[in-house]
Structures are given as C-alpha cells and as structure tokens.
Design an enzyme around this catalytic site. Sequence first.
Site, PDB file in Angstrom:
ATOM      1  N   ASP A   1      40.941  38.755  45.434  1.00 32.42           N
ATOM      2  CA  ASP A   1      39.480  38.841  45.306  1.00 32.42           C
ATOM      3  C   ASP A   1      38.870  39.670  46.438  1.00 32.42           C
ATOM      4  OD1 ASP A   1      37.048  38.359  44.137  1.00 32.42           O
ATOM      5  OD2 ASP A   1      36.821  36.328  44.944  1.00 32.42           O
ATOM      6  N   GLY A   2      37.738  40.300  46.154  1.00 33.16           N
ATOM      7  CA  GLY A   2      36.980  41.003  47.190  1.00 33.16           C
ATOM      8  C   GLY A   2      36.974  42.515  47.068  1.00 33.16           C
TER       9      GLY A   2
ATOM     10  N   GLY B   1      35.214  44.384  45.047  1.00 36.26           N
ATOM     11  CA  GLY B   1      33.843  44.865  44.874  1.00 36.26           C
ATOM     12  C   GLY B   1      33.121  44.918  46.215  1.00 36.26           C
ATOM     13  N   ARG B   2      33.249  43.846  47.001  1.00 33.32           N
ATOM     14  CA  ARG B   2      32.584  43.806  48.314  1.00 33.32           C
ATOM     15  C   ARG B   2      33.168  44.842  49.264  1.00 33.32           C
ATOM     16  NH1 ARG B   2      33.349  37.587  48.760  1.00 33.32           N
ATOM     17  NH2 ARG B   2      34.527  38.061  46.866  1.00 33.32           N
ATOM     18  N   TRP B   3      34.460  45.064  49.165  1.00 30.60           N
ATOM     19  CA  TRP B   3      35.129  46.069  50.016  1.00 30.60           C
ATOM     20  C   TRP B   3      34.526  47.450  49.740  1.00 30.60           C
ATOM     21  CZ3 TRP B   3      38.119  50.470  49.464  1.00 30.60           C
ATOM     22  CH2 TRP B   3      38.939  50.823  50.556  1.00 30.60           C
TER      23      TRP B   3
ATOM     24  N   ARG C   1      32.155  49.894  42.635  1.00 26.93           N
ATOM     25  CA  ARG C   1      33.124  48.790  42.592  1.00 26.93           C
ATOM     26  C   ARG C   1      34.526  49.272  42.192  1.00 26.93           C
ATOM     27  NH1 ARG C   1      31.353  43.722  42.623  1.00 26.93           N
ATOM     28  NH2 ARG C   1      33.139  43.088  41.375  1.00 26.93           N
TER      29      ARG C   1
ATOM     30  N   SER D   1      40.622  37.991  34.800  1.00 31.55           N
ATOM     31  CA  SER D   1      40.495  36.650  34.224  1.00 31.55           C
ATOM     32  C   SER D   1      39.820  36.695  32.853  1.00 31.55           C
ATOM     33  CB  SER D   1      39.668  35.753  35.162  1.00 31.55           C
ATOM     34  OG  SER D   1      38.291  36.072  35.073  1.00 31.55           O
TER      35      SER D   1
ATOM     36  N   ASN E   1      36.336  37.637  33.278  1.00 24.48           N
ATOM     37  CA  ASN E   1      35.946  38.952  33.796  1.00 24.48           C
ATOM     38  C   ASN E   1      35.375  39.891  32.732  1.00 24.48           C
ATOM     39  OD1 ASN E   1      38.572  38.964  36.325  1.00 24.48           O
ATOM     40  ND2 ASN E   1      36.404  38.515  36.570  1.00 24.48           N
ATOM     41  N   TRP E   2      35.481  39.503  31.449  1.00 27.20           N
ATOM     42  CA  TRP E   2      34.855  40.300  30.379  1.00 27.20           C
ATOM     43  C   TRP E   2      33.344  40.290  30.517  1.00 27.20           C
ATOM     44  CZ3 TRP E   2      38.234  43.162  27.824  1.00 27.20           C
ATOM     45  CH2 TRP E   2      39.551  42.689  27.647  1.00 27.20           C
TER      46      TRP E   2
ATOM     47  N   GLU F   1      50.058  24.284  47.770  1.00 23.26           N
ATOM     48  CA  GLU F   1      49.263  24.374  48.989  1.00 23.26           C
ATOM     49  C   GLU F   1      48.299  25.541  48.779  1.00 23.26           C
ATOM     50  OE1 GLU F   1      49.618  22.347  51.684  1.00 23.26           O
ATOM     51  OE2 GLU F   1      51.161  21.217  50.600  1.00 23.26           O
TER      52      GLU F   1
END
Length: 238
Positions: A16-17, A19-21, A29, A61, A64-65, A203
């Site tokens: 994840d991340g 888009g923010r990157w 994006r 996922s 994500n659609w 974990e």
Amino acid sequence: MTKDAPQPRHVAIIMDGNGRWAQLRGRPRLFGHAAGARRVKEIVRACPALGVSYLTIFAFSTENWKRTQTEVAGLMRLFKRYIRREAQSLFEENVRVRFIGDRVRLEPALVDLMDGLELMTANNTGTNLTIALNYGGRDEVTRAARRLAHDVAMGKLDPRTISDETFPRYLDTHVLPDPDLVIRTSGEARISNFLLWQSAYAEYEFIDTLWPDFTPAVFAEVLARYSLRERRFGAVTV
Ligand code: IPE
Ligand code: IPE
Ligand code: MG
C-alpha cells in the site's frame, strides 16, 4: 538476529501507498504504481537469502474497481506489461508463480498471460510467489462455499466431513501454507479483506514505509523483528 531465530516461511504483503508516494512527488497515481511494480522484483529476489519460501502479494482487491476508470485501466495495463516483461527472468530465477482471486471479471488478455506464467513456472522449485489479483477474502470464502455446496448437491461430499481442515481445500490458496507474517506498508492498520481465513494466526507488521520505498533492507528489518516474537497459538508457554 541469531542464526537459529525463527524465520517466517510464508510472508504476505499488502503493498500500500503507491498513490501517496506519487502525490508527494506531484505525479499521477499511476506513476506510483509503476514504481511499486519495480519494487516487487527486488523483494522476490531477496526471499531465498531471507529464508522466505512463500511470498504472497496483494496487487488488486475486489474493492479496487471503485477507483477511477483511468486508474483501473492503467493498473490492468501495468499487470499485463509486468507479466510480459518479467516472465522470462522469473522462470530463470526458479520462481513459481501463482495467482489468487476471481479471474471472471478480468479481461481475457490478462487472464491468458496469468495462465501462461503459471504454466511456464509450474515446475520451478524456488520461491513460491503468489499474486492476489481481483482478490478479496470474503469473495474467496464465498466462492469456496459455492463450490463446496455444489459438491454436496452432486453427492460428492458428505456434509459431516466438512471441518476447518477440509474447508480450506476449496480456497484459492489450497496449496499454500497459512501466512506466518502479514506486512502492510504505508501506515494504515487494517486488513482490507486480505487472506481473512488464512491469517487467523498470522503475526502482523504495520509499517509507515510507502510501498515504492520498501527495499530488501527494510524487508530484512521487519523479518528480524518477527524472529523476536513469540507465537503461542492459544497455548501457554512453559
Ligand atoms: C496500493 O497503493 C496499490 C493498490 C491498491 C493497487 P494505493 O494505490 O492504495 O496507494 P495509496 O493508499 O492511495 O497511497
Ligand atoms: C489494499 O489497499 C489493496 C491492495 C494493496 C491491493 P487499498 O489502498 O485498496 O485499501 P484501503 O482502501 O486503504 O483499505
Ligand atoms: Mg491504498
């Protein structure tokens, strides 16, 4: 890390991340997704030295659609390009690739590439790389229940034999061990519908690093922390 510290056999990653990157760099994006895809290769390559036999990565996922048509189409293009470009080196590096998720909604050209890569690497004996594409834990359990009900209706399965050992045979992951460690990058502390059944006793590590910054060195640090954990599975350590 001591030499005989426990290493996770199966690591699953919620990448994840992206888009923010990209946003931090003032870029679209999809620029982040392309950078994220490049990271995958190094992480897969790092697995043998880190003792990881199974690596499962969440690429797209069932939720994500809901993203814009531009982003979804761009991701689908990226998946096709990734398979075309990486197939040969994955094969040569002895990686066995599998895909989990519902293929029905994916375009035939992508499904053909996925099938081809699975077939091409089917006899490889190195790292088991599983890519979750159009994957959702609830969707997977629901599809499994549907197939199981079908077998019961056809008289092929006696409902009395259904147990928590036989049910997972109907899951997409039926040939994989359960994940020992689930890592999520980007600071979000949620599962987002990933490997719900399989992660019952995993974990978890939620780390702030954005996926395109997740290097093999960061991976090794996370694994070192894992080796200090005590897994009890409900029992009491004496
Ligand atoms: C993960 O990165 C990749 C996919 C879900 C396809 P995101 O696209 O979710 O990135 P953020 O969370 O918006 O930063
Ligand atoms: C989870 O990330 C899915 C993948 C990494 C492929 P999302 O970015 O889609 O999850 P939410 O929306 O933050 O829960
Ligand atoms: Mg996200």
